[in-house]
Design a protein around this motif. Structure first.
Motif, PDB file in Angstrom:
ATOM      1  N   GLU A 107      15.877  60.165 -43.155  1.00  0.00           N
ATOM      2  CA  GLU A 107      14.607  60.422 -42.490  1.00  0.00           C
ATOM      3  C   GLU A 107      14.348  61.906 -42.336  1.00  0.00           C
ATOM      4  O   GLU A 107      15.266  62.682 -42.122  1.00  0.00           O
ATOM      5  N   LYS A 108      13.081  62.272 -42.438  1.00  0.00           N
ATOM      6  CA  LYS A 108      12.634  63.612 -42.069  1.00  0.00           C
ATOM      7  C   LYS A 108      11.879  63.431 -40.757  1.00  0.00           C
ATOM      8  O   LYS A 108      10.824  62.805 -40.712  1.00  0.00           O
ATOM      9  N   SER A 109      12.452  63.936 -39.666  1.00  0.00           N
ATOM     10  CA  SER A 109      11.909  63.737 -38.324  1.00  0.00           C
ATOM     11  C   SER A 109      11.113  64.943 -37.860  1.00  0.00           C
ATOM     12  O   SER A 109      11.463  66.087 -38.144  1.00  0.00           O
ATOM     13  N   ASN A 110      10.073  64.659 -37.104  1.00  0.00           N
ATOM     14  CA  ASN A 110       9.236  65.691 -36.497  1.00  0.00           C
ATOM     15  C   ASN A 110       9.509  65.733 -34.999  1.00  0.00           C
ATOM     16  O   ASN A 110       9.582  64.684 -34.347  1.00  0.00           O
ATOM     17  N   PHE A 111       9.646  66.929 -34.478  1.00  0.00           N
ATOM     18  CA  PHE A 111       9.927  67.136 -33.068  1.00  0.00           C
ATOM     19  C   PHE A 111       8.867  68.045 -32.467  1.00  0.00           C
ATOM     20  O   PHE A 111       8.211  68.802 -33.180  1.00  0.00           O
ATOM     21  N   ARG A 112       8.713  67.970 -31.152  1.00  0.00           N
ATOM     22  CA  ARG A 112       7.746  68.823 -30.456  1.00  0.00           C
ATOM     23  C   ARG A 112       8.405  69.425 -29.223  1.00  0.00           C
ATOM     24  O   ARG A 112       9.068  68.725 -28.464  1.00  0.00           O
ATOM     25  N   LEU A 113       8.181  70.720 -29.047  1.00  0.00           N
ATOM     26  CA  LEU A 113       8.660  71.425 -27.867  1.00  0.00           C
ATOM     27  C   LEU A 113       7.537  71.405 -26.836  1.00  0.00           C
ATOM     28  O   LEU A 113       6.434  71.877 -27.100  1.00  0.00           O
TER      29      LEU A 113
END
Length: 127
Positions: A107-113
Motif C-alpha cells: 500500500e501507498k498510504s497518505n497521512f495528514r499532520l
C-alpha cells in the motif's frame, strides 16, 4: 503484551519504539513513525490506537470493532518500508493467509499532520 523487539522492524525494543505512541506517552513525530506504530498496533491488536490515529474525516469507514477483528484474524509477519516522504509512506506488510501461505499487503498510504499529530487518511493498494 511483552515484546522484546518492536513488530515494526526497527530493531528497537517495543517499549522504546512504538509502545510509547500506543500509550500516548508521546506522539509519532513523522508519517513513517505513525505507519510503523499502526502496523505494531495491528500486531498487538490495539484497536483504540488504530481508530484514534485514523483521520477524523475517515473514521466512519473504520470502526474500532473492525480494526480489532482485522488485527485478531491476521498473523502479521513483518513490515517493509518501500518509500517514505513527508506525508506518504509506501510499505509492504507480510502476513500468513488462512492457507498458511505468506501474503503481502502493498500500500501507498497518505497521512495528514493536524494540530501537531499525524493521522492515517487513506491508501492505494498494489497487486
Amino acid at each position: 503484551m511483552n515484546l522484546t523487539n518492536c513488530p515494526c522492524g526497527s530493531g528497537t525494543a517495543f517499549n522504546q519504539c512504538c509502545q510509547p505512541y500506543h500509550l500516548k506517552v508521546k506522539a509519532a513525530p513523522t508519517a513513517e513513525a505513525l505507519m510503523r506504530s499502526r502496523y505494531s498496533a495491528f500486531v498487538v491488536a490495539d484497536a483504540d490506537y488504530l481508530y484514534e490515529t485514523t483521520h477524523i474525516s475517515k473514521r466512519k469507514n473504520h470502526s474500532k470493532s473492525a480494526y480489532l477483528n482485522s488485527a485478531k484474524n491476521t498473523r502479521w509477519l513483518k513490515l517493509e518500508i518501500v518509500f517514505s516522504d513527508f506525508d506518504i509512506v509506501e510499505f509492504k506488510a507480510y502476513y500468513l493467509s488462512k492457507k498458511f501461505q505468506t501474503e503481502v499487503l502493498h500500500e501507498k498510504s497518505n497521512f495528514r499532520l493536524a494540530d501537531g499529530k499525524w493521522y492515517y487518511v487513506d491508501g492505494e493498494f498494489y497487486e
